[in-house]
Design a protein around this motif. Structure first.
Motif, mmCIF file in Angstrom:
data_model
loop_
_atom_site.group_PDB
_atom_site.id
_atom_site.type_symbol
_atom_site.label_atom_id
_atom_site.label_comp_id
_atom_site.label_asym_id
_atom_site.label_seq_id
_atom_site.Cartn_x
_atom_site.Cartn_y
_atom_site.Cartn_z
ATOM 1 N N MET A 5 35.876 43.461 35.503
ATOM 2 C CA MET A 5 37.116 44.121 35.059
ATOM 3 C C MET A 5 36.929 45.626 35.049
ATOM 4 S SD MET A 5 39.825 42.455 34.125
ATOM 5 C CE MET A 5 40.293 40.770 33.789
ATOM 6 N N SER A 40 48.741 46.599 31.743
ATOM 7 C CA SER A 40 47.908 46.206 32.879
ATOM 8 C C SER A 40 48.000 47.352 33.875
ATOM 9 C CB SER A 40 48.462 44.927 33.486
ATOM 10 O OG SER A 40 47.801 44.678 34.696
ATOM 11 N N ASP A 79 47.358 48.375 37.483
ATOM 12 C CA ASP A 79 46.989 47.958 38.830
ATOM 13 C C ASP A 79 47.840 48.624 39.914
ATOM 14 O OD1 ASP A 79 45.062 45.397 38.372
ATOM 15 O OD2 ASP A 79 46.593 45.544 36.831
ATOM 16 N N ARG A 81 43.139 41.600 39.579
ATOM 17 C CA ARG A 81 43.324 41.166 38.204
ATOM 18 C C ARG A 81 44.542 40.253 38.145
ATOM 19 N NH1 ARG A 81 41.782 45.134 34.591
ATOM 20 N NH2 ARG A 81 42.686 46.636 36.027
ATOM 21 N N ILE A 124 45.153 39.966 31.791
ATOM 22 C CA ILE A 124 44.360 40.859 30.953
ATOM 23 C C ILE A 124 44.191 40.187 29.590
ATOM 24 C CG2 ILE A 124 45.098 42.979 32.104
ATOM 25 C CD1 ILE A 124 46.977 43.540 29.743
ATOM 26 N N LEU A 164 40.458 37.957 38.859
ATOM 27 C CA LEU A 164 39.778 38.245 37.595
ATOM 28 C C LEU A 164 40.626 37.929 36.372
ATOM 29 C CD1 LEU A 164 38.138 41.758 38.149
ATOM 30 C CD2 LEU A 164 37.132 39.499 38.537
#
Ligand code: SAH
Ligand code: SF4
Ligand code: F3S
Length: 496
Positions: free
Chosen positions: A24, A157, A159, A176, A179, A223
Protein backbone atom coordinates in the motif's frame (compact mmCIF):
# COMPACT_ATOMS: atom_id res chain seq x y z
CA UNK A 1 15.03 4.56 -7.83
CA UNK A 2 17.15 6.67 -10.12
CA UNK A 3 17.54 10.20 -11.37
CA UNK A 4 14.91 10.83 -13.99
CA UNK A 5 14.02 13.77 -16.13
CA UNK A 6 10.42 14.62 -16.81
CA UNK A 7 8.80 16.72 -19.48
CA UNK A 8 7.53 19.21 -16.88
CA UNK A 9 9.58 22.32 -16.21
CA UNK A 10 11.84 21.67 -13.23
CA UNK A 11 10.85 24.69 -11.23
CA UNK A 12 10.35 22.87 -7.97
CA UNK A 13 13.73 21.27 -7.44
CA UNK A 14 14.65 17.74 -6.48
CA UNK A 15 12.52 15.29 -4.54
CA UNK A 16 13.77 12.37 -2.47
CA UNK A 17 11.32 9.80 -1.13
CA UNK A 18 11.99 6.92 1.27
CA UNK A 19 9.34 4.22 1.57
CA UNK A 20 8.95 1.52 4.21
CA UNK A 21 6.02 -0.77 4.99
CA UNK A 22 3.67 -2.74 2.80
CA UNK A 23 2.63 -2.62 -0.87
CA UNK A 24 0.00 0.00 0.00
CA UNK A 25 2.83 2.35 0.89
CA UNK A 26 4.72 1.54 -2.31
CA UNK A 27 1.62 2.45 -4.27
CA UNK A 28 1.04 5.63 -2.25
CA UNK A 29 4.63 6.69 -2.93
CA UNK A 30 4.11 6.08 -6.66
CA UNK A 31 1.02 8.28 -6.66
CA UNK A 32 2.59 11.10 -4.64
CA UNK A 33 5.66 11.10 -6.88
CA UNK A 34 3.43 11.22 -9.97
CA UNK A 35 1.56 14.24 -8.61
CA UNK A 36 4.77 16.03 -7.63
CA UNK A 37 6.46 15.36 -10.96
CA UNK A 38 3.46 16.90 -12.64
CA UNK A 39 4.10 19.89 -10.39
CA UNK A 40 7.66 20.17 -11.68
CA UNK A 41 9.62 18.14 -9.15
CA UNK A 42 12.49 15.95 -10.30
CA UNK A 43 13.17 12.66 -8.52
CA UNK A 44 16.57 11.92 -7.00
CA UNK A 45 17.84 8.92 -5.08
CA UNK A 46 20.40 11.03 -3.22
CA UNK A 47 18.95 12.70 -0.11
CA UNK A 48 21.87 15.17 -0.08
CA UNK A 49 20.79 16.60 -3.42
CA UNK A 50 17.12 16.88 -2.50
CA UNK A 51 15.22 20.10 -1.82
CA UNK A 52 12.20 18.15 -0.59
CA UNK A 53 12.50 14.93 1.42
CA UNK A 54 9.49 12.73 2.06
CA UNK A 55 9.30 9.71 4.35
CA UNK A 56 6.45 7.30 3.72
CA UNK A 57 6.12 5.51 7.03
CA UNK A 58 4.82 2.30 8.61
CA UNK A 59 3.66 1.75 12.20
CA UNK A 60 2.91 -1.95 12.17
CA UNK A 61 5.92 -2.80 14.35
CA UNK A 62 8.09 -0.62 16.54
CA UNK A 63 11.28 -1.15 14.55
CA UNK A 64 9.66 0.28 11.40
CA UNK A 65 9.07 3.50 13.34
CA UNK A 66 12.58 3.53 14.82
CA UNK A 67 14.00 3.39 11.34
CA UNK A 68 12.15 6.53 10.33
CA UNK A 69 12.95 8.45 13.51
CA UNK A 70 16.64 7.72 13.02
CA UNK A 71 16.51 8.84 9.37
CA UNK A 72 14.79 12.02 10.56
CA UNK A 73 17.41 12.43 13.30
CA UNK A 74 20.18 12.46 10.70
CA UNK A 75 18.50 15.38 8.96
CA UNK A 76 18.43 17.65 11.99
CA UNK A 77 21.79 19.25 11.26
CA UNK A 78 21.21 19.36 7.52
CA UNK A 79 18.08 21.36 8.17
CA UNK A 80 19.99 23.73 10.46
CA UNK A 81 22.42 24.63 7.69
CA UNK A 82 19.88 24.48 4.87
CA UNK A 83 16.57 25.59 6.37
CA UNK A 84 14.95 25.97 2.96
CA UNK A 85 14.73 22.18 2.58
CA UNK A 86 11.23 20.76 3.09
CA UNK A 87 10.98 17.59 5.21
CA UNK A 88 7.69 15.70 5.19
CA UNK A 89 6.44 12.61 7.01
CA UNK A 90 3.53 10.86 5.34
CA UNK A 91 1.67 7.56 5.73
CA UNK A 92 0.74 5.39 8.68
CA UNK A 93 3.04 6.86 11.32
CA UNK A 94 1.92 10.36 10.33
CA UNK A 95 -1.71 9.40 10.90
CA UNK A 96 -0.94 7.60 14.15
CA UNK A 97 1.61 9.92 15.80
CA UNK A 98 0.55 13.30 14.35
CA UNK A 99 1.93 16.08 16.65
CA UNK A 100 4.26 13.62 18.36
CA UNK A 101 6.36 13.67 15.17
CA UNK A 102 6.81 17.45 15.43
CA UNK A 103 7.72 16.97 19.08
CA UNK A 104 10.30 14.26 18.47
CA UNK A 105 11.62 15.82 15.27
CA UNK A 106 10.93 19.59 15.37
CA UNK A 107 12.69 20.11 12.04
CA UNK A 108 9.89 18.26 10.22
CA UNK A 109 7.71 20.64 8.16
CA UNK A 110 4.82 18.39 7.10
CA UNK A 111 2.85 15.55 8.64
CA UNK A 112 0.36 13.99 6.21
CA UNK A 113 -1.79 10.96 7.02
CA UNK A 114 -2.70 8.10 4.68
CA UNK A 115 -6.09 9.62 3.89
CA UNK A 116 -4.78 13.07 2.96
CA UNK A 117 -2.06 12.38 0.41
CA UNK A 118 -3.70 14.54 -2.25
CA UNK A 119 -2.87 17.55 -0.07
CA UNK A 120 0.91 17.07 -0.34
CA UNK A 121 1.62 19.29 -3.39
CA UNK A 122 -0.39 22.15 -1.88
CA UNK A 123 1.20 21.74 1.55
CA UNK A 124 4.72 21.79 0.10
CA UNK A 125 3.86 24.96 -1.81
CA UNK A 126 2.44 26.61 1.30
CA UNK A 127 5.40 25.60 3.45
CA UNK A 128 7.78 27.15 0.99
CA UNK A 129 5.72 30.32 0.70
CA UNK A 130 5.87 31.13 4.41
CA UNK A 131 9.10 32.61 5.63
CA UNK A 132 8.36 31.70 9.24
CA UNK A 133 7.97 28.04 8.19
CA UNK A 134 4.65 27.14 9.80
CA UNK A 135 4.47 23.39 10.34
CA UNK A 136 1.66 21.86 8.33
CA UNK A 137 -0.48 18.91 9.29
CA UNK A 138 -3.16 17.05 7.33
CA UNK A 139 -4.57 13.97 9.01
CA UNK A 140 -7.87 12.09 9.01
CA UNK A 141 -10.22 11.66 11.96
CA UNK A 142 -9.50 9.05 14.64
CA UNK A 143 -11.75 5.97 14.66
CA UNK A 144 -13.75 7.40 17.59
CA UNK A 145 -13.72 11.03 16.52
CA UNK A 146 -17.05 11.04 14.68
CA UNK A 147 -19.74 9.00 12.96
CA UNK A 148 -18.62 6.09 10.74
CA UNK A 149 -19.56 8.18 7.70
CA UNK A 150 -17.59 11.20 8.91
CA UNK A 151 -14.51 9.13 9.77
CA UNK A 152 -14.74 7.23 6.46
CA UNK A 153 -14.96 10.37 4.37
CA UNK A 154 -11.95 11.87 6.15
CA UNK A 155 -9.86 9.03 4.61
CA UNK A 156 -9.74 9.76 0.88
CA UNK A 157 -8.66 6.97 -1.43
CA UNK A 158 -5.86 8.52 -3.43
CA UNK A 159 -5.52 6.99 -6.86
CA UNK A 160 -5.48 9.74 -9.46
CA UNK A 161 -2.21 9.57 -11.41
CA UNK A 162 0.27 6.81 -12.03
CA UNK A 163 4.04 7.00 -12.39
CA UNK A 164 5.44 4.13 -14.46
CA UNK A 165 8.99 4.70 -13.25
CA UNK A 166 8.04 4.15 -9.61
CA UNK A 167 6.60 0.68 -10.23
CA UNK A 168 8.26 -2.61 -9.20
CA UNK A 169 8.95 -3.11 -12.93
CA UNK A 170 7.49 -1.31 -16.00
CA UNK A 171 5.04 -4.17 -16.58
CA UNK A 172 3.84 -4.77 -13.02
CA UNK A 173 1.48 -2.45 -11.15
CA UNK A 174 -0.36 -2.32 -7.86
CA UNK A 175 -4.03 -1.42 -7.99
CA UNK A 176 -5.82 -0.47 -4.80
CA UNK A 177 -9.30 -1.92 -4.65
CA UNK A 178 -10.07 -0.99 -1.07
CA UNK A 179 -8.70 1.08 1.76
CA UNK A 180 -8.83 0.62 5.52
CA UNK A 181 -9.70 -2.31 7.75
CA UNK A 182 -12.56 -3.07 10.13
CA UNK A 183 -11.28 -6.36 11.58
CA UNK A 184 -9.54 -4.85 14.61
CA UNK A 185 -7.24 -7.75 15.41
CA UNK A 186 -6.12 -6.90 18.95
CA UNK A 187 -2.42 -6.45 18.09
CA UNK A 188 -2.82 -4.32 14.98
CA UNK A 189 -2.63 -0.55 14.29
CA UNK A 190 -3.84 -0.70 10.69
CA UNK A 191 -7.54 0.04 11.43
CA UNK A 192 -6.31 3.27 13.06
CA UNK A 193 -3.69 4.25 10.50
CA UNK A 194 -5.76 3.38 7.41
CA UNK A 195 -9.26 4.10 8.72
CA UNK A 196 -12.55 2.32 8.03
CA UNK A 197 -12.81 -0.37 5.34
CA UNK A 198 -14.03 1.14 2.05
CA UNK A 199 -14.19 -0.57 -1.33
CA UNK A 200 -13.59 1.45 -4.49
CA UNK A 201 -16.20 1.37 -7.28
CA UNK A 202 -15.52 -1.42 -9.81
CA UNK A 203 -15.95 0.93 -12.79
CA UNK A 204 -13.10 3.08 -11.45
CA UNK A 205 -10.87 0.05 -10.87
CA UNK A 206 -11.53 -1.39 -14.33
CA UNK A 207 -10.78 1.89 -16.07
CA UNK A 208 -7.58 2.22 -14.06
CA UNK A 209 -6.50 -1.27 -15.13
CA UNK A 210 -7.28 -0.41 -18.77
CA UNK A 211 -5.04 2.67 -18.56
CA UNK A 212 -2.29 0.54 -17.02
CA UNK A 213 -2.66 -2.12 -19.75
CA UNK A 214 -2.32 0.65 -22.38
CA UNK A 215 0.90 1.70 -20.67
CA UNK A 216 2.27 -1.83 -21.10
CA UNK A 217 1.39 -3.33 -17.72
CA UNK A 218 0.97 -7.11 -17.89
CA UNK A 219 0.52 -8.04 -14.25
CA UNK A 220 -1.74 -6.27 -11.81
CA UNK A 221 -1.64 -6.90 -8.08
CA UNK A 222 -4.91 -5.92 -6.44
CA UNK A 223 -4.38 -4.47 -2.98
CA UNK A 224 -6.47 -4.45 0.17
CA UNK A 225 -5.75 -5.17 3.84
CA UNK A 226 -8.44 -7.84 3.62
CA UNK A 227 -8.68 -7.85 -0.16
CA UNK A 228 -11.19 -10.68 -0.37
CA UNK A 229 -13.64 -8.74 1.81
CA UNK A 230 -14.09 -6.40 -1.19
CA UNK A 231 -17.69 -5.53 -1.93
CA UNK A 232 -19.23 -2.62 -3.75
CA UNK A 233 -22.73 -2.07 -5.05
CA UNK A 234 -22.83 -0.17 -8.32
CA UNK A 235 -25.97 0.37 -10.41
CA UNK A 236 -27.88 -1.92 -8.07
CA UNK A 237 -25.46 -4.81 -8.51
CA UNK A 238 -23.21 -6.19 -5.78
CA UNK A 239 -19.64 -6.70 -6.94
CA UNK A 240 -17.33 -9.07 -5.08
CA UNK A 241 -13.61 -9.63 -5.69
CA UNK A 242 -14.51 -12.55 -7.99
CA UNK A 243 -16.71 -10.25 -10.14
CA UNK A 244 -13.90 -7.74 -10.35
CA UNK A 245 -11.52 -10.47 -11.47
CA UNK A 246 -13.86 -11.59 -14.25
CA UNK A 247 -13.90 -7.97 -15.46
CA UNK A 248 -10.12 -7.61 -15.35
CA UNK A 249 -9.62 -10.98 -17.06
CA UNK A 250 -11.29 -9.44 -20.16
CA UNK A 251 -8.83 -6.56 -20.42
CA UNK A 252 -6.47 -7.02 -23.37
CA UNK A 253 -2.78 -6.83 -22.49
CA UNK A 254 -3.20 -7.96 -18.89
CA UNK A 255 -1.69 -11.42 -18.49
CA UNK A 256 -1.69 -12.00 -14.75
CA UNK A 257 -3.97 -10.98 -11.90
CA UNK A 258 -2.88 -11.35 -8.28
CA UNK A 259 -4.35 -10.06 -5.04
CA UNK A 260 -3.10 -9.56 -1.47
CA UNK A 261 -3.86 -9.95 1.44
CA UNK A 262 -6.73 -12.38 1.96
CA UNK A 263 -8.57 -12.85 5.22
CA UNK A 264 -9.29 -16.52 6.05
CA UNK A 265 -12.96 -16.03 7.01
CA UNK A 266 -13.77 -14.33 3.70
CA UNK A 267 -12.28 -16.99 1.39
CA UNK A 268 -15.56 -17.77 -0.39
CA UNK A 269 -16.08 -20.45 -3.06
CA UNK A 270 -16.97 -17.89 -5.77
CA UNK A 271 -13.46 -16.42 -5.36
CA UNK A 272 -11.80 -19.85 -5.46
CA UNK A 273 -13.79 -20.69 -8.61
CA UNK A 274 -12.56 -17.45 -10.20
CA UNK A 275 -8.94 -18.31 -9.30
CA UNK A 276 -9.44 -21.77 -10.83
CA UNK A 277 -11.35 -20.71 -13.96
CA UNK A 278 -9.72 -17.46 -15.00
CA UNK A 279 -6.73 -18.02 -17.24
CA UNK A 280 -5.05 -14.87 -15.97
CA UNK A 281 -5.52 -15.54 -12.25
CA UNK A 282 -2.29 -16.43 -10.48
CA UNK A 283 -2.70 -19.71 -8.57
CA UNK A 284 -1.49 -18.27 -5.32
CA UNK A 285 -3.15 -16.99 -2.15
CA UNK A 286 -1.63 -15.08 0.74
CA UNK A 287 -3.95 -15.93 3.66
CA UNK A 288 -2.20 -15.33 6.99
CA UNK A 289 -3.02 -17.83 9.74
CA UNK A 290 -1.04 -15.78 12.35
CA UNK A 291 -0.96 -18.61 14.92
CA UNK A 292 -1.48 -22.37 15.24
CA UNK A 293 -3.11 -22.20 18.69
CA UNK A 294 -6.82 -21.49 19.17
CA UNK A 295 -6.33 -19.64 22.44
CA UNK A 296 -3.80 -17.30 20.80
CA UNK A 297 -6.13 -16.76 17.83
CA UNK A 298 -8.91 -15.90 20.28
CA UNK A 299 -6.70 -13.39 22.12
CA UNK A 300 -5.73 -11.92 18.76
CA UNK A 301 -9.45 -11.70 17.90
CA UNK A 302 -8.83 -13.17 14.47
CA UNK A 303 -12.37 -14.55 14.28
CA UNK A 304 -11.51 -18.15 13.32
CA UNK A 305 -10.09 -21.32 14.82
CA UNK A 306 -7.41 -23.61 13.42
CA UNK A 307 -10.26 -25.95 12.41
CA UNK A 308 -11.94 -23.17 10.43
CA UNK A 309 -8.63 -22.50 8.70
CA UNK A 310 -8.20 -26.22 7.99
CA UNK A 311 -11.65 -26.31 6.38
CA UNK A 312 -10.63 -23.35 4.20
CA UNK A 313 -7.39 -25.09 3.18
CA UNK A 314 -9.35 -28.18 2.17
CA UNK A 315 -11.61 -26.06 -0.03
CA UNK A 316 -8.59 -24.33 -1.60
CA UNK A 317 -6.92 -27.67 -2.34
CA UNK A 318 -10.16 -29.21 -3.66
CA UNK A 319 -11.20 -26.32 -5.87
CA UNK A 320 -7.77 -25.09 -7.05
CA UNK A 321 -5.41 -28.09 -7.01
CA UNK A 322 -1.77 -26.99 -7.02
CA UNK A 323 -2.61 -23.54 -5.67
CA UNK A 324 0.16 -22.29 -3.39
CA UNK A 325 -0.65 -20.61 -0.11
CA UNK A 326 1.55 -18.38 2.02
CA UNK A 327 1.04 -17.07 5.54
CA UNK A 328 2.13 -14.60 8.20
CA UNK A 329 2.84 -15.65 11.80
CA UNK A 330 3.28 -13.67 14.97
CA UNK A 331 5.54 -15.25 17.63
CA UNK A 332 5.72 -14.20 21.26
CA UNK A 333 2.22 -12.76 21.43
CA UNK A 334 0.78 -12.24 24.94
CA UNK A 335 0.77 -15.43 27.02
CA UNK A 336 2.22 -17.64 24.24
CA UNK A 337 3.25 -20.87 25.97
CA UNK A 338 5.86 -23.27 24.67
CA UNK A 339 3.02 -25.65 23.69
CA UNK A 340 1.23 -22.89 21.79
CA UNK A 341 4.47 -22.08 19.98
CA UNK A 342 4.82 -25.75 18.97
CA UNK A 343 1.33 -25.56 17.46
CA UNK A 344 2.39 -22.80 15.03
CA UNK A 345 5.18 -25.06 13.80
CA UNK A 346 2.78 -27.99 13.54
CA UNK A 347 0.45 -25.82 11.44
CA UNK A 348 3.26 -25.01 8.99
CA UNK A 349 4.03 -28.72 8.65
CA UNK A 350 0.35 -29.52 8.12
CA UNK A 351 -0.60 -26.71 5.73
CA UNK A 352 2.71 -26.66 3.88
CA UNK A 353 2.83 -22.94 3.21
CA UNK A 354 4.89 -21.87 0.22
CA UNK A 355 6.49 -19.32 2.51
CA UNK A 356 5.64 -17.44 5.69
CA UNK A 357 6.53 -14.03 7.00
CA UNK A 358 7.33 -14.39 10.69
CA UNK A 359 7.12 -11.45 13.05
CA UNK A 360 8.01 -11.01 16.71
CA UNK A 361 5.05 -9.48 18.51
CA UNK A 362 5.53 -5.75 18.90
CA UNK A 363 3.16 -4.05 21.30
CA UNK A 364 1.47 -1.06 19.66
CA UNK A 365 0.04 1.76 21.72
CA UNK A 366 -3.67 2.26 21.25
CA UNK A 367 -4.42 -1.35 20.29
CA UNK A 368 -6.65 -3.58 22.36
CA UNK A 369 -3.76 -5.93 23.17
CA UNK A 370 -1.69 -3.02 24.50
CA UNK A 371 -4.46 -2.01 26.90
CA UNK A 372 -5.75 -5.44 27.92
CA UNK A 373 -2.92 -7.96 27.62
CA UNK A 374 0.62 -7.96 29.00
CA UNK A 375 3.52 -8.13 26.52
CA UNK A 376 4.97 -10.90 28.68
CA UNK A 377 7.25 -12.93 26.43
CA UNK A 378 10.93 -11.92 26.84
CA UNK A 379 12.69 -10.61 23.73
CA UNK A 380 15.17 -13.50 23.83
CA UNK A 381 12.32 -16.03 23.74
CA UNK A 382 10.64 -14.15 20.88
CA UNK A 383 13.91 -14.29 18.94
CA UNK A 384 14.37 -18.00 19.55
CA UNK A 385 10.77 -18.81 18.58
CA UNK A 386 11.07 -16.66 15.48
CA UNK A 387 14.14 -18.65 14.39
CA UNK A 388 12.48 -21.97 15.18
CA UNK A 389 9.34 -21.17 13.18
CA UNK A 390 11.47 -19.89 10.32
CA UNK A 391 13.54 -23.09 10.31
CA UNK A 392 10.41 -25.27 10.03
CA UNK A 393 9.05 -23.09 7.24
CA UNK A 394 12.36 -23.26 5.35
CA UNK A 395 12.37 -27.04 5.65
CA UNK A 396 8.83 -27.27 4.24
CA UNK A 397 9.58 -24.76 1.46
CA UNK A 398 12.70 -26.63 0.39
CA UNK A 399 10.92 -29.99 0.35
CA UNK A 400 8.05 -28.60 -1.71
CA UNK A 401 10.33 -26.71 -4.07
CA UNK A 402 12.25 -29.95 -4.71
CA UNK A 403 9.03 -31.39 -6.20
CA UNK A 404 9.52 -28.96 -9.10
CA UNK A 405 12.90 -30.38 -10.14
CA UNK A 406 12.57 -31.80 -13.65
CA UNK A 407 9.32 -29.92 -14.32
CA UNK A 408 8.78 -26.93 -16.59
CA UNK A 409 7.16 -23.75 -15.31
CA UNK A 410 5.87 -20.65 -17.03
CA UNK A 411 7.71 -17.57 -15.77
CA UNK A 412 6.88 -13.89 -16.14
CA UNK A 413 10.42 -12.51 -16.38
CA UNK A 414 10.95 -9.50 -14.11
CA UNK A 415 14.60 -8.70 -14.90
CA UNK A 416 18.11 -9.38 -13.59
CA UNK A 417 18.23 -11.15 -10.21
CA UNK A 418 19.52 -9.22 -7.21
CA UNK A 419 22.72 -11.26 -7.22
CA UNK A 420 23.27 -10.47 -10.92
CA UNK A 421 22.67 -6.76 -10.32
CA UNK A 422 25.27 -6.77 -7.53
CA UNK A 423 27.80 -8.58 -9.73
CA UNK A 424 27.17 -6.23 -12.63
CA UNK A 425 27.58 -3.22 -10.31
CA UNK A 426 31.02 -4.57 -9.38
CA UNK A 427 31.79 -4.87 -13.09
CA UNK A 428 31.93 -8.68 -13.00
CA UNK A 429 30.69 -10.94 -15.79
CA UNK A 430 27.52 -12.69 -14.56
CA UNK A 431 27.30 -15.66 -16.94
CA UNK A 432 30.77 -16.96 -17.71
CA UNK A 433 31.58 -16.79 -21.41
CA UNK A 434 28.40 -14.95 -22.47
CA UNK A 435 28.55 -11.16 -22.13
CA UNK A 436 24.94 -10.77 -23.32
CA UNK A 437 23.46 -13.07 -20.69
CA UNK A 438 22.78 -12.42 -17.05
CA UNK A 439 20.96 -14.22 -14.25
CA UNK A 440 17.27 -13.35 -14.62
CA UNK A 441 14.47 -13.70 -12.10
CA UNK A 442 10.73 -14.01 -12.44
CA UNK A 443 7.79 -15.75 -10.86
CA UNK A 444 5.98 -18.95 -11.76
CA UNK A 445 2.19 -19.14 -12.04
CA UNK A 446 2.12 -20.27 -8.40
CA UNK A 447 4.28 -17.30 -7.33
CA UNK A 448 7.54 -19.18 -6.84
CA UNK A 449 10.71 -17.19 -7.50
CA UNK A 450 12.61 -18.69 -10.45
CA UNK A 451 16.15 -17.77 -11.53
CA UNK A 452 17.81 -18.74 -14.81
CA UNK A 453 20.38 -17.35 -17.25
CA UNK A 454 19.15 -15.32 -20.20
CA UNK A 455 19.18 -12.07 -22.11
CA UNK A 456 17.94 -9.08 -20.06
CA UNK A 457 15.72 -8.17 -23.02
CA UNK A 458 13.42 -11.02 -21.95
CA UNK A 459 12.13 -8.82 -19.10
CA UNK A 460 8.37 -8.52 -19.42
CA UNK A 461 7.94 -11.68 -21.48
CA UNK A 462 6.74 -15.09 -20.41
CA UNK A 463 9.29 -17.87 -20.70
CA UNK A 464 9.23 -21.61 -20.10
CA UNK A 465 11.92 -22.66 -17.68
CA UNK A 466 12.95 -26.18 -16.78
CA UNK A 467 13.79 -26.52 -13.09
CA UNK A 468 16.97 -28.38 -12.21
CA UNK A 469 17.72 -27.27 -8.62
CA UNK A 470 16.22 -25.34 -5.75
CA UNK A 471 16.67 -23.68 -2.38
CA UNK A 472 13.96 -22.94 0.18
CA UNK A 473 13.21 -19.63 -1.51
CA UNK A 474 14.15 -20.14 -5.15
CA UNK A 475 13.72 -22.52 -8.08
CA UNK A 476 16.80 -22.65 -10.29
CA UNK A 477 16.40 -23.58 -13.93
CA UNK A 478 17.29 -23.17 -17.57
CA UNK A 479 15.21 -21.48 -20.20
CA UNK A 480 13.61 -23.81 -22.76
CA UNK A 481 14.16 -22.22 -26.16
CA UNK A 482 13.37 -23.10 -29.75
CA UNK A 483 17.04 -22.61 -30.57
CA UNK A 484 18.13 -24.98 -27.86
CA UNK A 485 15.79 -27.55 -29.37
CA UNK A 486 17.56 -26.92 -32.69
CA UNK A 487 20.95 -27.14 -31.13
CA UNK A 488 22.07 -23.50 -30.80
CA UNK A 489 22.24 -21.36 -27.71
CA UNK A 490 19.85 -18.58 -28.75
CA UNK A 491 17.44 -17.14 -26.27
CA UNK A 492 14.01 -16.91 -27.89
CA UNK A 493 11.35 -17.72 -25.32
CA UNK A 494 8.42 -19.95 -26.04
CA UNK A 495 5.59 -17.64 -25.07
CA UNK A 496 2.74 -19.43 -23.36
N1 SAH B 1 -4.14 -7.24 6.63
C1 SAH B 1 -3.20 -8.25 6.70
C2 SAH B 1 -1.95 -7.91 7.44
C3 SAH B 1 -1.41 -6.54 7.52
S1 SAH B 1 -0.07 -6.29 8.60
C4 SAH B 1 -3.84 -9.46 7.36
O1 SAH B 1 -4.75 -9.33 8.13
O2 SAH B 1 -3.36 -10.53 7.15
C5 SAH B 1 1.07 -7.53 8.05
C6 SAH B 1 1.43 -8.51 9.10
O3 SAH B 1 2.12 -7.88 10.15
C7 SAH B 1 0.28 -9.22 9.78
O4 SAH B 1 -0.21 -10.28 9.02
C8 SAH B 1 0.89 -9.66 11.07
O5 SAH B 1 1.46 -10.94 10.96
C9 SAH B 1 1.99 -8.66 11.31
N2 SAH B 1 1.67 -7.75 12.42
C10 SAH B 1 0.65 -6.88 12.51
N3 SAH B 1 0.69 -6.24 13.70
C11 SAH B 1 1.77 -6.73 14.37
C12 SAH B 1 2.34 -6.48 15.66
N4 SAH B 1 1.80 -5.60 16.49
N5 SAH B 1 3.47 -7.16 16.00
C13 SAH B 1 4.01 -8.05 15.16
N6 SAH B 1 3.51 -8.34 13.95
C14 SAH B 1 2.40 -7.69 13.55
FE1 SF4 C 1 -4.56 -5.72 10.96
FE2 SF4 C 1 -6.22 -7.73 11.33
FE3 SF4 C 1 -6.89 -5.73 9.71
FE4 SF4 C 1 -5.00 -7.42 8.98
S1 SF4 C 1 -7.16 -7.93 9.32
S2 SF4 C 1 -4.92 -5.19 8.83
S3 SF4 C 1 -3.99 -7.90 10.90
S4 SF4 C 1 -6.60 -5.60 11.91
FE1 F3S D 1 2.63 -0.54 7.73
FE2 F3S D 1 0.60 0.97 7.20
FE3 F3S D 1 1.16 -1.02 5.61
S1 F3S D 1 1.21 0.32 9.21
S2 F3S D 1 2.06 -2.51 6.96
S3 F3S D 1 2.43 0.72 5.94
S4 F3S D 1 -0.85 -0.31 6.14
Amino acid sequence: MSDQSSSAAHHNGKLYIETVGCQMNMLDSELVVAALRKDGFELTDDPKLADTLLFNTCSVRENAEHKIYSSLGRLKYVKRTKPQKVIGVMGCMAQKDQDLIFKRAPHVDLVVGTGQLAEIPRLIRETRATTSRQQQKAVSLGRRDGSVAAVSSSFQSYDPLRDPEMRPTPFQAFVRIMIGCDKFCTYCVVPTTRGPEQSRPPSQILSEVKVLADQGVKEVCLLGQTVNSYKHTENGRLNRLSDLMYGINEIAGIERIRFVTSYPKDMTDDLLHAVRDLSKAVKYLHVPLQHGCNEQLRLMKRGYTVDDYREMMHRINDIVPGCSVSSDFIVGFCGETEEAHQLSMAAIREFRFKNSFIFKYSEREGTKAATMLPDDIPEETKKRRNNEVLAVQNEVSEEDNAEFIGRQVSVLVEGPSKAAEKKAARGEEVVAGDPLATQLMGRSECDRIVVFDGNPRLAGSTARVEIRDCTGTTLIGSIVTREVQHGSNGLLPIVS
